[in-house]
Design a protein around this motif. Sequence first.
Motif, PDB file in Angstrom:
ATOM      1  N   VAL A  59      -0.331   5.902  11.292  1.00 41.37           N
ATOM      2  CA  VAL A  59       0.056   7.287  10.999  1.00 41.37           C
ATOM      3  C   VAL A  59       0.497   7.392   9.540  1.00 41.37           C
ATOM      4  O   VAL A  59       0.862   6.401   8.902  1.00 41.37           O
ATOM      5  N   LEU A  60       0.483   8.616   9.054  1.00 38.22           N
ATOM      6  CA  LEU A  60       1.164   8.984   7.827  1.00 38.22           C
ATOM      7  C   LEU A  60       2.390   9.780   8.234  1.00 38.22           C
ATOM      8  O   LEU A  60       2.372  10.491   9.242  1.00 38.22           O
ATOM      9  N   TYR A  61       3.456   9.690   7.448  1.00 36.84           N
ATOM     10  CA  TYR A  61       4.651  10.461   7.779  1.00 36.84           C
ATOM     11  C   TYR A  61       5.361  10.885   6.495  1.00 36.84           C
ATOM     12  O   TYR A  61       5.198  10.280   5.433  1.00 36.84           O
ATOM     13  N   VAL A  73       6.977  10.110   1.368  1.00 32.24           N
ATOM     14  CA  VAL A  73       5.737  10.000   2.137  1.00 32.24           C
ATOM     15  C   VAL A  73       5.447   8.523   2.346  1.00 32.24           C
ATOM     16  O   VAL A  73       5.505   7.732   1.396  1.00 32.24           O
ATOM     17  N   GLY A  74       5.131   8.147   3.570  1.00 27.81           N
ATOM     18  CA  GLY A  74       4.818   6.757   3.871  1.00 27.81           C
ATOM     19  C   GLY A  74       3.713   6.645   4.901  1.00 27.81           C
ATOM     20  O   GLY A  74       3.211   7.647   5.418  1.00 27.81           O
ATOM     21  N   VAL A 132      -5.773  -0.726   7.757  1.00 29.46           N
ATOM     22  CA  VAL A 132      -4.681  -1.011   6.823  1.00 29.46           C
ATOM     23  C   VAL A 132      -4.979  -0.419   5.452  1.00 29.46           C
ATOM     24  O   VAL A 132      -4.171   0.334   4.889  1.00 29.46           O
ATOM     25  N   VAL A 133      -6.145  -0.724   4.909  1.00 29.14           N
ATOM     26  CA  VAL A 133      -6.501  -0.233   3.585  1.00 29.14           C
ATOM     27  C   VAL A 133      -6.687   1.280   3.602  1.00 29.14           C
ATOM     28  O   VAL A 133      -6.278   1.985   2.668  1.00 29.14           O
ATOM     29  N   CYS A 134      -7.288   1.804   4.661  1.00 21.97           N
ATOM     30  CA  CYS A 134      -7.490   3.244   4.758  1.00 21.97           C
ATOM     31  C   CYS A 134      -6.148   3.971   4.817  1.00 21.97           C
ATOM     32  O   CYS A 134      -5.970   5.021   4.189  1.00 21.97           O
ATOM     33  N   GLY A 135      -5.196   3.428   5.552  1.00 13.66           N
ATOM     34  CA  GLY A 135      -3.865   4.021   5.600  1.00 13.66           C
ATOM     35  C   GLY A 135      -3.197   4.048   4.243  1.00 13.66           C
ATOM     36  O   GLY A 135      -2.575   5.039   3.850  1.00 13.66           O
ATOM     37  N   LEU A 136      -3.338   2.954   3.501  1.00 11.37           N
ATOM     38  CA  LEU A 136      -2.776   2.899   2.150  1.00 11.37           C
ATOM     39  C   LEU A 136      -3.459   3.897   1.222  1.00 11.37           C
ATOM     40  O   LEU A 136      -2.811   4.531   0.377  1.00 11.37           O
ATOM     41  N   ALA A 137      -4.791   4.046   1.377  1.00 12.14           N
ATOM     42  CA  ALA A 137      -5.536   4.985   0.541  1.00 12.14           C
ATOM     43  C   ALA A 137      -5.102   6.426   0.827  1.00 12.14           C
ATOM     44  O   ALA A 137      -4.911   7.221  -0.102  1.00 12.14           O
ATOM     45  N   LEU A 138      -4.935   6.773   2.095  1.00 10.76           N
ATOM     46  CA  LEU A 138      -4.501   8.122   2.453  1.00 10.76           C
ATOM     47  C   LEU A 138      -3.066   8.372   2.001  1.00 10.76           C
ATOM     48  O   LEU A 138      -2.720   9.477   1.563  1.00 10.76           O
ATOM     49  N   GLU A 139      -2.236   7.347   2.098  1.00 16.75           N
ATOM     50  CA  GLU A 139      -0.859   7.470   1.618  1.00 16.75           C
ATOM     51  C   GLU A 139      -0.853   7.789   0.128  1.00 16.75           C
ATOM     52  O   GLU A 139      -0.119   8.682  -0.325  1.00 16.75           O
ATOM     53  N   HIS A 140      -1.676   7.069  -0.635  1.00 17.87           N
ATOM     54  CA  HIS A 140      -1.734   7.320  -2.073  1.00 17.87           C
ATOM     55  C   HIS A 140      -2.244   8.729  -2.363  1.00 17.87           C
ATOM     56  O   HIS A 140      -1.679   9.434  -3.208  1.00 17.87           O
ATOM     57  N   ALA A 141      -3.297   9.149  -1.668  1.00 18.88           N
ATOM     58  CA  ALA A 141      -3.846  10.478  -1.893  1.00 18.88           C
ATOM     59  C   ALA A 141      -2.825  11.561  -1.575  1.00 18.88           C
ATOM     60  O   ALA A 141      -2.693  12.562  -2.303  1.00 18.88           O
ATOM     61  N   ALA A 177      -8.750   5.130  -2.573  1.00 22.52           N
ATOM     62  CA  ALA A 177      -8.566   6.527  -2.183  1.00 22.52           C
ATOM     63  C   ALA A 177      -9.786   7.382  -2.482  1.00 22.52           C
ATOM     64  O   ALA A 177     -10.165   8.264  -1.693  1.00 22.52           O
ATOM     65  N   ARG A 178     -10.464   7.129  -3.602  1.00 24.17           N
ATOM     66  CA  ARG A 178     -11.602   7.955  -3.996  1.00 24.17           C
ATOM     67  C   ARG A 178     -12.817   7.747  -3.093  1.00 24.17           C
ATOM     68  O   ARG A 178     -13.788   8.519  -3.155  1.00 24.17           O
ATOM     69  N   GLN A 179     -12.770   6.727  -2.240  1.00 25.04           N
ATOM     70  CA  GLN A 179     -13.913   6.438  -1.368  1.00 25.04           C
ATOM     71  C   GLN A 179     -13.902   7.261  -0.087  1.00 25.04           C
ATOM     72  O   GLN A 179     -14.881   7.233   0.675  1.00 25.04           O
ATOM     73  N   ILE A 180     -12.801   7.966   0.179  1.00 23.28           N
ATOM     74  CA  ILE A 180     -12.705   8.750   1.417  1.00 23.28           C
ATOM     75  C   ILE A 180     -12.251  10.180   1.097  1.00 23.28           C
ATOM     76  O   ILE A 180     -11.230  10.644   1.599  1.00 23.28           O
TER      77      ILE A 180
END
Length: 234
Positions: A59-61, A73-74, A132-141, A177-180
């Motif tokens: 999740v993102l929160y 945001v995490g 894991v990586v996708c979650g980090l990418a969305l967090e950054h975005a 992040a730019r990949q999604i």
Amino acid sequence: MTDQMYESAYLAWRSSLTTLLADASQLARWQERRYQFAHRVGALLTESHGDGPVTTGPVLYGVFAAGAGLCYVGQTQEAERRLRDLPVGESHHLANTVPPEVWQRVVVINWPLLVDGTPESEQAQVKKMGAVVCGLALEHALQMATAPPLNSRRRRTTGDWQPRDLARSRSRGALHARQIPVLSELTLAAWNDLSQAEAPGRSAVTVNGVGRVVFPSALHELPGDRGFPAAQGI
């Protein structure tokens, strides 16, 4: 707020804590009340509510406070554990700076539920990246889109703070992040929707198809905010 007003408020906070911790019995009472409140918030963030299932997995929160707005945001891969701990603060710094008693709302996005709304090529990219990586990418975005202050600086060993330039970050999240792009847009849209949701009457949580919002501030107005758990279902 002027420096004088700030110092006055800080001294009032210290004075209030001194009163609340006047002796050993008061300390125990303070410990019990704080944990009961944090436990209630953690339960609302993770347990099933109405048609909403238990919150688990990635999740993102984000945490909002009255006045300051969005503070942090995490992301996590273990929502069932991390979100329960978030208001307690045993392994997360947020509650040490912004106590859960003053949280206005907490937004939770179950981002894997949004993946099917992306093009097949992006779904393949998400699978290749892994959760894991996708979650980090969305967090950054999301951090880039919302600029939460507690994500915008880092502590230094010299006792002060250093600004973080998220736009120039070389973290794993930033690099992927730019990949999604479509998933990032869908996530931001879901975030904006939940961020504007109103507290639902005599409840402190609302859910939709991709997440939930918990309103810790509403708990102060509901039965049970005297240091004891409220009735089930709030």
